[in-house]
Design a protein around this motif. Sequence first.
Motif, mmCIF file in Angstrom:
data_model
loop_
_atom_site.group_PDB
_atom_site.id
_atom_site.type_symbol
_atom_site.label_atom_id
_atom_site.label_comp_id
_atom_site.label_asym_id
_atom_site.label_seq_id
_atom_site.Cartn_x
_atom_site.Cartn_y
_atom_site.Cartn_z
ATOM 1 N N PRO A 141 3.001 23.306 0.784
ATOM 2 C CA PRO A 141 3.273 23.226 -0.582
ATOM 3 C C PRO A 141 2.837 24.724 -1.176
ATOM 4 C CG PRO A 141 1.353 22.161 -0.146
ATOM 5 C CD PRO A 141 1.908 22.465 1.231
ATOM 6 N N THR A 142 3.726 24.838 -2.264
ATOM 7 C CA THR A 142 3.257 26.257 -3.102
ATOM 8 C C THR A 142 2.711 26.014 -4.573
ATOM 9 O OG1 THR A 142 5.506 26.239 -3.535
ATOM 10 C CG2 THR A 142 4.809 27.466 -1.521
ATOM 11 N N ASP A 143 2.571 24.738 -4.843
ATOM 12 C CA ASP A 143 2.217 24.582 -6.191
ATOM 13 C C ASP A 143 0.676 24.344 -6.588
ATOM 14 O OD1 ASP A 143 1.551 22.090 -4.658
ATOM 15 O OD2 ASP A 143 2.673 20.707 -6.007
ATOM 16 N N GLY A 144 -0.044 24.896 -5.466
ATOM 17 C CA GLY A 144 -1.600 24.936 -5.858
ATOM 18 C C GLY A 144 -2.290 23.665 -6.024
ATOM 19 N N THR A 187 1.315 15.664 1.246
ATOM 20 C CA THR A 187 2.791 16.327 0.948
ATOM 21 C C THR A 187 3.732 15.341 0.875
ATOM 22 O OG1 THR A 187 2.806 16.701 3.373
ATOM 23 C CG2 THR A 187 2.237 18.503 1.881
ATOM 24 N N HIS A 188 3.500 14.147 1.181
ATOM 25 C CA HIS A 188 4.389 13.056 1.630
ATOM 26 C C HIS A 188 3.805 11.450 1.232
ATOM 27 C CE1 HIS A 188 8.372 11.490 2.518
ATOM 28 N NE2 HIS A 188 7.813 10.700 3.409
ATOM 29 N N VAL A 189 4.541 10.711 0.593
ATOM 30 C CA VAL A 189 4.187 9.307 0.114
ATOM 31 C C VAL A 189 5.257 8.468 0.563
ATOM 32 C CG1 VAL A 189 4.884 9.714 -2.424
ATOM 33 C CG2 VAL A 189 3.099 7.904 -1.587
ATOM 34 N N GLN A 190 4.974 7.255 0.868
ATOM 35 C CA GLN A 190 6.045 5.954 1.019
ATOM 36 C C GLN A 190 5.227 4.673 0.612
ATOM 37 O OE1 GLN A 190 9.600 6.513 2.823
ATOM 38 N NE2 GLN A 190 9.057 7.659 1.164
ATOM 39 N N MET A 191 6.137 3.691 0.690
ATOM 40 C CA MET A 191 5.294 2.359 0.179
ATOM 41 C C MET A 191 5.242 1.596 1.556
ATOM 42 S SD MET A 191 5.893 -0.856 -2.327
ATOM 43 C CE MET A 191 5.397 0.349 -3.789
ATOM 44 N N ASP A 229 0.955 -1.422 0.001
ATOM 45 C CA ASP A 229 -0.050 -0.025 0.038
ATOM 46 C C ASP A 229 0.716 1.240 0.064
ATOM 47 O OD1 ASP A 229 -2.440 -1.561 0.090
ATOM 48 O OD2 ASP A 229 -2.844 -1.214 2.153
ATOM 49 N N LEU A 230 0.534 2.482 -0.864
ATOM 50 C CA LEU A 230 1.063 3.434 -0.658
ATOM 51 C C LEU A 230 0.519 4.308 0.598
ATOM 52 C CD1 LEU A 230 1.435 4.725 -4.412
ATOM 53 C CD2 LEU A 230 2.799 3.110 -3.057
ATOM 54 N N VAL A 231 1.086 5.038 1.414
ATOM 55 C CA VAL A 231 0.700 5.801 2.500
ATOM 56 C C VAL A 231 1.014 7.220 2.198
ATOM 57 C CG1 VAL A 231 0.699 5.963 5.127
ATOM 58 C CG2 VAL A 231 1.161 3.754 3.794
ATOM 59 N N PHE A 232 0.059 8.095 2.630
ATOM 60 C CA PHE A 232 0.249 9.602 2.330
ATOM 61 C C PHE A 232 -0.042 10.280 3.668
ATOM 62 C CE2 PHE A 232 -1.848 7.200 -1.289
ATOM 63 C CZ PHE A 232 -0.990 7.754 -2.512
ATOM 64 N N TRP A 233 0.789 11.156 3.722
ATOM 65 C CA TRP A 233 0.868 12.182 4.633
ATOM 66 C C TRP A 233 0.401 13.510 4.275
ATOM 67 C CZ3 TRP A 233 4.035 8.091 4.430
ATOM 68 C CH2 TRP A 233 4.140 7.474 5.665
ATOM 69 N N ALA A 234 -0.135 14.379 5.070
ATOM 70 C CA ALA A 234 -0.202 15.748 5.138
ATOM 71 C C ALA A 234 0.379 16.779 5.968
ATOM 72 C CB ALA A 234 -1.657 16.128 5.041
ATOM 73 N N GLY A 235 0.628 17.998 5.814
ATOM 74 C CA GLY A 235 1.283 18.844 6.814
ATOM 75 C C GLY A 235 2.974 18.416 7.030
ATOM 76 N N THR A 236 3.459 17.904 6.088
ATOM 77 C CA THR A 236 4.966 17.605 6.305
ATOM 78 C C THR A 236 5.753 18.753 5.918
ATOM 79 O OG1 THR A 236 5.046 16.418 4.203
ATOM 80 C CG2 THR A 236 4.926 15.244 6.106
ATOM 81 N N TYR A 237 5.068 19.694 4.939
ATOM 82 C CA TYR A 237 5.544 20.975 4.652
ATOM 83 C C TYR A 237 4.620 21.757 4.144
ATOM 84 C CZ TYR A 237 6.079 19.754 -0.273
ATOM 85 O OH TYR A 237 5.570 19.224 -1.594
#
Length: 218
Positions: free
Chosen positions: A141-144, A150-154, A131-139
């Motif tokens: 973002p400025t790309d809209g 903001t982050h992903v790992q397996m 599974d891919l795991v997703f994080w928010a709030g690690t930095y």
Amino acid sequence: MSFVMLPFLSSPPASAAESEAPRPLPGELESAELADFDKFDPKRAALVDLALKLGRTHRLNRYLFGSADPEKGGFDCSGSIYFILSQAGIQPARSSAAQYDWIREAGLLTEVPASAGSLEAPVFKKLQPGDLVFWAGTYRPTDGRTNKVTHVQMYLGVEKASGKPVMIGSSDGRSYSGKARCGFGVYDFKVPSRQSKARIIGFGPPPGLEKLQKPAQP
């Protein structure tokens, strides 16, 4: 870097000598070093095995923002996932935010509630190797991007030797065996504390996993 730190930013060095010192490389594992690997779903086992082989082959690749190409000397977090899945014959989205949408739109995403403050939370019983795991709030973002990712790992499963969950990807400062590392390889899998700005917001298998037969060789 722990989950309370930014994966793409580091603290200013105390001296020029420190800034020139190489950061320790992340860990590496064999598939047989994962608990119950022989009981994994065959397609998930194939993906995890390929990811670990690539992690060993490209272990010298450091964290490199904007890269999904080992020939450039490194990957960013989503670039490493893009590389793994591409080698498996799966065509993923490129950024962590787009990979999250890719899984969500396929109906494969499990959302993680903000109340899930540890791996004991019921939602993580659904988490599986590959599974891919997703994080928010690690930095910030400025790309809209329209989601908070903001982050992903397996996710890889549980390491036999330590009894602790592990993941693979590229990161700048997360830990393996409790020590901060930098680059492409194996890291500790942890849930951010409630005090952290970062949190896990979802996970799921990559679309196309069900068609995986035999992984490409690195």
